[in-house]
Design an enzyme around this catalytic site. Structure first.
Site, short mmCIF file in Angstrom:
data_model
loop_
_atom_site.label_atom_id
_atom_site.label_comp_id
_atom_site.label_asym_id
_atom_site.label_seq_id
_atom_site.Cartn_x
_atom_site.Cartn_y
_atom_site.Cartn_z
N GLY A 38 0.97 -1.15 -0.81
CA GLY A 38 0.04 0.13 -0.36
C GLY A 38 0.65 1.50 -0.28
O GLY A 38 0.13 2.53 -0.41
N ASP A 39 2.29 0.93 0.29
CA ASP A 39 3.03 2.78 0.46
C ASP A 39 4.34 2.21 -0.03
O ASP A 39 5.46 2.59 0.60
CB ASP A 39 3.01 3.26 1.88
N LEU A 40 4.85 1.38 -0.46
CA LEU A 40 6.04 0.99 -1.45
C LEU A 40 7.10 1.16 -1.79
O LEU A 40 6.54 1.77 -3.52
CB LEU A 40 6.52 -0.51 -1.70
#
Length: 262
Positions: A152-154
């Site tokens: 989700g926030d890579l």
């Protein structure tokens, strides 16, 4: 010790001499990071730090001392960092199609962009880009494919090196299309704004990441533009008037979408 807006983090030493991170959230709601912890637990160390123990507001997880992939990019090794980031994405996606229970959907995240409001003093070109990105997001969400459990926030500064190699951390945990996973990486790493705005770099990352993830290049770039617009809307907390990423949004929207699958 590191104190953030949502938690305090200590580096601790376990009984076997290995390092770990003890994270104590400031509130019992875990600042909406509960799904990310569930995601880490499901990964069980595949491409990500291991979640060792969880009790109330306290979380114990594997320590990755660094450097981060952001450090590599900021010191002239950006394409090497981009390849490592792809390797991590491939690792965390292994076996991730079946563990979607309890994760929020990308549609929940993009609600703010879908309700876009533009202030009267917003530059005309920026407003047009925001509406265009809003429409892209609407179409993408309505046609999601290859839906899996995403970090989700890579991005570069959420991957650090440890004894087991490059490992992701600070997961958000979301259910969504595989092509979204590296969308936010185009806006990173922080402190490298000139690099982010290099059209050749945007194109090279789009080529590398779309091929490595097995997703349409154009769709990856559409998600990147949509995520950039979403971040602008989040920062505005109301009608959008000005933002430092208007130029980046324009660049992401204008990259040729060659090779886009139907």
């Amino acid at each position: 010790m590191t104190d953030t807006a949502i938690a305090t983090v200590w580096r601790v030493t376990l009984a076997d001499g290995s390092g770990a991170a003890l994270k104590l959230f400031h509130d019992s709601g875990l600042a909406n990071e509960g799904p990310g912890l569930d995601w880490l637990a499901a990964r069980d160390g595949r491409g990500a730090v291991r979640l060792l123990r969880r009790a109330g507001r306290a979380v114990l997880m594997e320590w990755a001392p660094g450097p981060s992939l952001g450090d590599l990019s900021r010191t002239g090794q950006d394409m090497a960092a981009s390849r490592h980031l792809l390797d991590v994405a491939q690792a965390v996606h292994a076996g991730s199609a079946g563990d979607l229970r309890g994760l929020p959907d990308l549609g929940d995240w993009f609600a703010a962009l879908l309700k876009l409001a533009v202030a009267p003093d917003c530059p005309v070109s920026a407003a047009a880009d925001l509406w265009r990105a809003r429409d892209l997001a609407r179409g993408l969400l309505a046609s999601q494919r290859d839906v899996i459990a995403l970090h989700g926030d890579l991005h570069h500064d959420n991957v650090r090196h440890g004894p087991r190699g490059w490992l992701a951390f600070d997961a958000k945990g979301v259910r969504g299309e595989r092509a979204y996973e590296l969308a936010n990486a185009f806006r990173n790493p922080k402190g490298a704004e000139r690099l982010q705005r290099d059209p050749a770099r945007i194109a090279a990352c789009a080529d590398l990441w779309s091929a490595g993830l097995g997703v349409a290049r154009g769709r990856l770039l559409d998600w990147a533009a949509a995520k950039c617009a979403l971040s602008i809307v989040w920062r505005a907390r109301g009608p959008v008037a000005a933002d430092a990423e208007f130029d980046l949004l324009s660049l992401l929207l204008d990259v040729p979408r060659r090779g886009q699958a139907a």
